[in-house]
Design a protein around this motif. Structure first.
Motif, short mmCIF file in Angstrom:
data_model
loop_
_atom_site.label_atom_id
_atom_site.label_comp_id
_atom_site.label_asym_id
_atom_site.label_seq_id
_atom_site.Cartn_x
_atom_site.Cartn_y
_atom_site.Cartn_z
N GLY A 179 11.99 10.70 6.18
CA GLY A 179 10.68 10.36 6.72
C GLY A 179 10.01 9.27 5.91
N PHE A 180 8.78 9.01 6.25
CA PHE A 180 7.93 8.00 5.65
C PHE A 180 7.52 8.43 4.23
CE2 PHE A 180 4.55 5.37 8.19
CZ PHE A 180 4.71 4.29 7.36
N CYS A 181 7.54 7.56 3.27
CA CYS A 181 7.01 7.84 1.93
C CYS A 181 5.55 8.22 2.08
CB CYS A 181 7.14 6.60 1.05
SG CYS A 181 6.16 6.65 -0.45
N PRO A 182 5.11 9.33 1.47
CA PRO A 182 3.72 9.76 1.65
C PRO A 182 2.69 8.74 1.14
CG PRO A 182 4.84 11.14 0.04
CD PRO A 182 5.87 10.25 0.63
N MET A 183 3.02 8.00 0.10
CA MET A 183 2.08 7.00 -0.41
C MET A 183 2.00 5.81 0.55
SD MET A 183 0.88 8.51 -2.95
CE MET A 183 -0.14 7.31 -3.74
N GLU A 184 3.13 5.40 1.10
CA GLU A 184 3.15 4.30 2.07
C GLU A 184 2.34 4.69 3.31
OE1 GLU A 184 5.74 0.70 3.53
OE2 GLU A 184 5.24 1.38 1.54
N ARG A 185 2.57 5.92 3.77
CA ARG A 185 1.86 6.41 4.96
C ARG A 185 0.34 6.48 4.70
NH1 ARG A 185 4.67 10.92 6.50
NH2 ARG A 185 3.76 12.04 4.76
N ALA A 186 -0.04 6.89 3.49
CA ALA A 186 -1.45 7.08 3.17
C ALA A 186 -2.27 5.79 3.27
CB ALA A 186 -1.60 7.68 1.77
N VAL A 187 -1.66 4.66 2.94
CA VAL A 187 -2.41 3.39 2.94
C VAL A 187 -2.08 2.49 4.14
CG1 VAL A 187 -2.67 3.40 0.43
CG2 VAL A 187 -0.72 2.21 1.45
N TRP A 188 -1.25 2.98 5.02
CA TRP A 188 -0.76 2.17 6.15
C TRP A 188 -1.88 1.62 7.02
CZ3 TRP A 188 4.11 0.57 6.38
CH2 TRP A 188 4.54 -0.06 7.54
N HIS A 189 -2.95 2.36 7.18
CA HIS A 189 -4.04 2.00 8.09
C HIS A 189 -5.03 0.99 7.49
CE1 HIS A 189 -5.82 4.99 5.46
NE2 HIS A 189 -7.01 4.55 5.84
N LEU A 190 -4.94 0.74 6.20
CA LEU A 190 -5.92 -0.12 5.53
C LEU A 190 -5.69 -1.59 5.84
CD1 LEU A 190 -5.93 1.57 2.01
CD2 LEU A 190 -7.66 1.80 3.80
N SER A 191 -6.76 -2.35 5.75
CA SER A 191 -6.68 -3.80 5.85
C SER A 191 -5.81 -4.32 4.70
CB SER A 191 -8.08 -4.40 5.78
OG SER A 191 -8.07 -5.69 5.27
N LEU A 192 -5.09 -5.40 4.93
CA LEU A 192 -4.22 -5.97 3.90
C LEU A 192 -5.00 -6.36 2.65
CD1 LEU A 192 -1.89 -8.23 6.07
CD2 LEU A 192 -1.39 -5.95 5.14
N SER A 193 -6.28 -6.66 2.79
CA SER A 193 -7.08 -7.10 1.65
C SER A 193 -7.94 -5.99 1.04
CB SER A 193 -7.97 -8.28 2.07
OG SER A 193 -8.83 -7.87 3.11
N ASP A 194 -7.75 -4.74 1.48
CA ASP A 194 -8.61 -3.65 1.04
C ASP A 194 -8.03 -2.87 -0.15
OD1 ASP A 194 -10.69 -1.87 0.84
OD2 ASP A 194 -10.19 -0.76 2.66
N ALA A 195 -7.75 -3.57 -1.24
CA ALA A 195 -7.21 -2.90 -2.42
C ALA A 195 -8.21 -1.91 -3.00
CB ALA A 195 -6.81 -3.93 -3.48
#
Length: 141
Positions: free
Chosen positions: A107-123
């Protein structure tokens, strides 16, 4: 210099290596834990070079927050590449993949999944999500 870090990464059994001037930081812990620790340390990593075994989107946001100038990854997700590009960080990867999988590969890495919805510039938004997800994962163990 980045080639030197690649060699250190591959020969030293490290998960990530960051070179900031004369200072070199290494880690053997997996996932984003080392990057989160570097971020929390308050050290100045602006313009640093980094070499990492696996860079997913969460790691990419952390590299943005650290202010590194260039990142090498053995494996990098397309989303991580987009985050780094959006934030002006040069990168190279041996293998670019659509997404980072979890450690069992099913499955999807949980950390990758957690930030997937964020804007590319939203560090800045990513750090809260990363810390919350990390706490949840640790609590499960």
């Amino acid at each position: 210099m980045l080639n030197t870090l690649k060699t250190v990464l591959k020969s030293g059994d490290f998960t990530c290596v960051i070179q900031q001037g004369e200072r070199r930081y290494t880690a053997r812990a997996r996932g984003v834990a080392p990057l989160l620790s570097f971020y929390r340390s308050g050290e100045d990593f602006h313009g640093a070079l980094a070499a990492d075994k696996v860079v997913g989107a969460a790691a990419a946001y952390l590299y943005v927050l650290l202010g590194v100038g260039q990142v090498y990854a053995g494996v990098m997700s397309e989303r991580a590449a987009a985050v780094l590009t959006e934030n002006g960080i040069l990168f190279e990867a041996d293998v670019l993949v659509p997404l980072i999988k979890n450690r069992t590969g099913d499955g999807f890495c949980p950390m990758e999944r957690a930030v997937w919805h964020l804007s590319l510039s939203d560090a800045q938004g990513a750090i809260a999500v990363i810390e919350t997800t990390m706490a949840r994962l640790i609590a499960k163990k």
